[in-house]
Design a protein around this motif. Structure first.
Motif, PDB file in Angstrom:
ATOM      1  N   PHE A  24       1.071  13.557   2.635  1.00 36.25           N
ATOM      2  CA  PHE A  24       0.034  14.306   2.524  1.00 36.25           C
ATOM      3  C   PHE A  24      -1.337  13.871   3.227  1.00 36.25           C
ATOM      4  O   PHE A  24      -1.673  14.710   4.063  1.00 36.25           O
ATOM      5  N   VAL A  25      -1.507  12.614   3.320  1.00 39.91           N
ATOM      6  CA  VAL A  25      -2.716  12.153   4.137  1.00 39.91           C
ATOM      7  C   VAL A  25      -2.422  12.407   5.641  1.00 39.91           C
ATOM      8  O   VAL A  25      -3.635  12.776   6.267  1.00 39.91           O
ATOM      9  N   GLN A  26      -1.386  12.402   6.334  1.00 40.81           N
ATOM     10  CA  GLN A  26      -1.013  12.680   7.547  1.00 40.81           C
ATOM     11  C   GLN A  26      -1.148  14.234   7.861  1.00 40.81           C
ATOM     12  O   GLN A  26      -1.779  14.688   8.901  1.00 40.81           O
ATOM     13  N   GLY A  27      -0.983  14.936   6.834  1.00 38.97           N
ATOM     14  CA  GLY A  27      -0.874  16.240   6.877  1.00 38.97           C
ATOM     15  C   GLY A  27      -2.561  16.940   6.934  1.00 38.97           C
ATOM     16  O   GLY A  27      -3.054  17.903   7.608  1.00 38.97           O
ATOM     17  N   LEU A  28      -3.410  15.938   6.087  1.00 36.06           N
ATOM     18  CA  LEU A  28      -4.584  16.398   5.813  1.00 36.06           C
ATOM     19  C   LEU A  28      -5.573  15.760   6.987  1.00 36.06           C
ATOM     20  O   LEU A  28      -6.499  16.414   7.358  1.00 36.06           O
ATOM     21  N   PHE A  29      -5.307  14.407   7.274  1.00 38.55           N
ATOM     22  CA  PHE A  29      -6.138  13.831   7.992  1.00 38.55           C
ATOM     23  C   PHE A  29      -5.656  13.198   9.514  1.00 38.55           C
ATOM     24  O   PHE A  29      -6.533  12.922  10.088  1.00 38.55           O
ATOM     25  N   GLY A  30      -4.434  13.527   9.620  1.00 42.72           N
ATOM     26  CA  GLY A  30      -3.863  13.231  10.896  1.00 42.72           C
ATOM     27  C   GLY A  30      -2.786  12.424  11.246  1.00 42.72           C
ATOM     28  O   GLY A  30      -2.410  11.636  10.209  1.00 42.72           O
ATOM     29  N   GLU A  31      -1.905  12.477  12.274  1.00 36.17           N
ATOM     30  CA  GLU A  31      -0.802  11.656  12.344  1.00 36.17           C
ATOM     31  C   GLU A  31      -1.191  10.173  12.344  1.00 36.17           C
ATOM     32  O   GLU A  31      -2.183   9.806  12.727  1.00 36.17           O
ATOM     33  N   GLY A  32      -0.171   9.430  11.733  1.00 37.33           N
ATOM     34  CA  GLY A  32      -0.499   7.974  11.827  1.00 37.33           C
ATOM     35  C   GLY A  32      -1.429   7.264  10.713  1.00 37.33           C
ATOM     36  O   GLY A  32      -1.112   6.180  10.557  1.00 37.33           O
ATOM     37  N   ILE A  33      -1.632   8.172   9.918  1.00 40.54           N
ATOM     38  CA  ILE A  33      -2.726   7.600   8.716  1.00 40.54           C
ATOM     39  C   ILE A  33      -1.776   7.400   7.752  1.00 40.54           C
ATOM     40  O   ILE A  33      -0.736   7.884   7.284  1.00 40.54           O
ATOM     41  N   VAL A  34      -1.963   6.030   6.851  1.00 42.57           N
ATOM     42  CA  VAL A  34      -1.150   5.598   6.000  1.00 42.57           C
ATOM     43  C   VAL A  34      -1.978   5.354   4.886  1.00 42.57           C
ATOM     44  O   VAL A  34      -3.111   5.525   4.849  1.00 42.57           O
ATOM     45  N   THR A  35      -1.267   5.050   3.617  1.00 49.52           N
ATOM     46  CA  THR A  35      -2.084   4.715   2.170  1.00 49.52           C
ATOM     47  C   THR A  35      -1.529   3.263   1.876  1.00 49.52           C
ATOM     48  O   THR A  35      -0.549   2.801   2.469  1.00 49.52           O
ATOM     49  N   ARG A  36      -2.322   2.966   1.036  1.00 44.93           N
ATOM     50  CA  ARG A  36      -1.980   1.564   0.184  1.00 44.93           C
ATOM     51  C   ARG A  36      -2.235   2.005  -1.115  1.00 44.93           C
ATOM     52  O   ARG A  36      -3.083   2.739  -1.586  1.00 44.93           O
ATOM     53  N   LEU A  37      -1.564   1.305  -2.144  1.00 47.57           N
ATOM     54  CA  LEU A  37      -1.772   1.164  -3.433  1.00 47.57           C
ATOM     55  C   LEU A  37      -2.372  -0.027  -4.212  1.00 47.57           C
ATOM     56  O   LEU A  37      -1.753  -1.137  -3.731  1.00 47.57           O
ATOM     57  N   ARG A  38      -3.289   0.000  -4.797  1.00 46.77           N
ATOM     58  CA  ARG A  38      -3.844  -1.262  -5.374  1.00 46.77           C
ATOM     59  C   ARG A  38      -3.752  -1.084  -6.969  1.00 46.77           C
ATOM     60  O   ARG A  38      -3.876   0.161  -7.621  1.00 46.77           O
TER      61      ARG A  38
END
Length: 364
Positions: A251-265
């Protein structure tokens, strides 16, 4: 009975008099030449070529002539009618040419003349971001689910394991529909759509639930009593936190650009267990600029909450938690818009100033 009159002279029939026929032809030719318009020519034509015209009456008289006289009379009347028909046809062609030439002059457009300025329309960026998010998840094979904005208290809270004493159920956070004890509220999140989906359908379930929600917040730069959310729900066999992380990264790569990742806290939400806050890698500095204004130099931006669907929520929705597992997440659309495009004040989004929407055009 007497025989046919072989001495019958067609000249003696008034309608067939050569002089009268010639006069009729001359009158028709003059009338055709004098017609100033196609409408006028049409009216004149009836008088000189119609069923009651002199030449038509003369043509009918030919049938009463003896055989020896028919040929000559027929030839004379036929030639006369031919001359008249050619004259009217020629005049019609001339008038049509004049009409076409006049239309070209009168209806010509000067494409070099500057046109008056017209303000272009623009769609609201909330709608555009919502559709962008929907496209991302539909592209992953998910479905879009919707539900009512006026919702039952059970679907909004109880089915989501939010107990009667939870602060979110107080009047300081929730709009209750009168009478207050009717158990009807303006939904505070789109999670009731997830409950309705689980009640109505058998797993596997892969749905995105966008929509408008309501909370008793004051309007300021970062809060509004009416805003938009999208929540995702997956229920299937063998679903784990790894699937959640993969869906969020896509999702975040589709919205914000290639290579963007997430982390969970780790965090706590009553409707998920375990639960986690979603952080997104800063798409401006990628964590390499300690002075970045977008992420405050941390390299991460908080997006929303997520986790594995609580067993109690699955049970309340009629799904066996021993057979199926699932994950859910929720993010604000206004927040996504503010983060993605640097909108500093929530009020700019909702106050309806066309200049704000025009900056985004027709798509994002």
């Amino acid at each position: 009975m007497s025989g046919p009159n072989t001495n019958y002279d067609p000249v003696e029939v008034a309608a067939l008099d050569p002089q009268l026929i010639e006069e009729a032809v001359e009158a028709a030719l003059a009338a055709a030449a004098g017609a100033a318009s196609l409408d006028e020519l049409k009216r004149i034509r009836g008088a000189h070529q119609g069923d009651k015209s002199p030449l038509a009456l003369a043509n009918r008289e030919i049938g009463a002539l003896p055989p020896s006289a028919k040929a000559e009379a027929g030839k004379r009347v036929g030639q006369a009618r031919g001359r008249v028909g050619q004259a009217f046809t020629a005049r019609q062609a001339e008038l049509e040419a004049e009409r076409d030439e006049r239309i070209l002059v009168e209806e010509t457009l000067d494409l070099t003349v500057p046109s008056p300025y017209q303000r272009l329309g623009a769609r609201h960026p909330i709608s555009l971001v919502t559709e962008r998010v929907e496209d991302i998840f539909v592209g992953m094979g998910w479905e879009i689910a919707e539900g009512p904005e006026i919702e039952s208290e059970w679907l909004t809270f109880d089915a989501l394991n939010i107990g009667p004493d939870h602060p979110a159920r107080g009047e300081q956070d929730t709009f209750f529909v009168e009478p207050a004890d009717a158990g009807v509220v303006l939904r505070t999140h789109t999670s009731p759509v997830q409950i309705r989906t689980m009640l109505d359908r058998e797993p596997p379930i892969y749905v995105l639930c966008p929509g408008k929600v309501f909370r008793t917040d004051d309007l300021d730069a970062t809060h509004t009593p009416v805003f938009h959310q999208f929540e995702g729900l997956v229920v299937d066999k063998g679903i784990t936190m790894a699937h959640l992380r993969g869906a969020l990264d896509a999702f975040v790569q589709g919205l914000f650009g290639e290579g963007i990742v997430t982390r969970l806290r780790p965090n706590y939400f009553p409707f998920t267990e375990p639960s986690a806050e979603i952080d997104c890698q800063c798409w401006v500095c990628r964590g390499e600029d300690s002075a970045c204004r977008t992420c405050g130099g941390t390299g991460w931006i908080e997006l929303g909450g997520s986790g594995m669907v609580n067993r109690k929520v699955l049970t309340a929705s009629g799904i066996d938690p021993d057979e199926y597992t699932g994950f859910a997440f929720g993010l604000g659309i206004e927040r996504s818009l503010m983060l993605r495009h640097g909108v500093a004040d929530m009020r700019d989004i909702i106050e309806g100033d066309v200049r704000f929407s025009a900056a985004f055009g027709m798509e994002i």
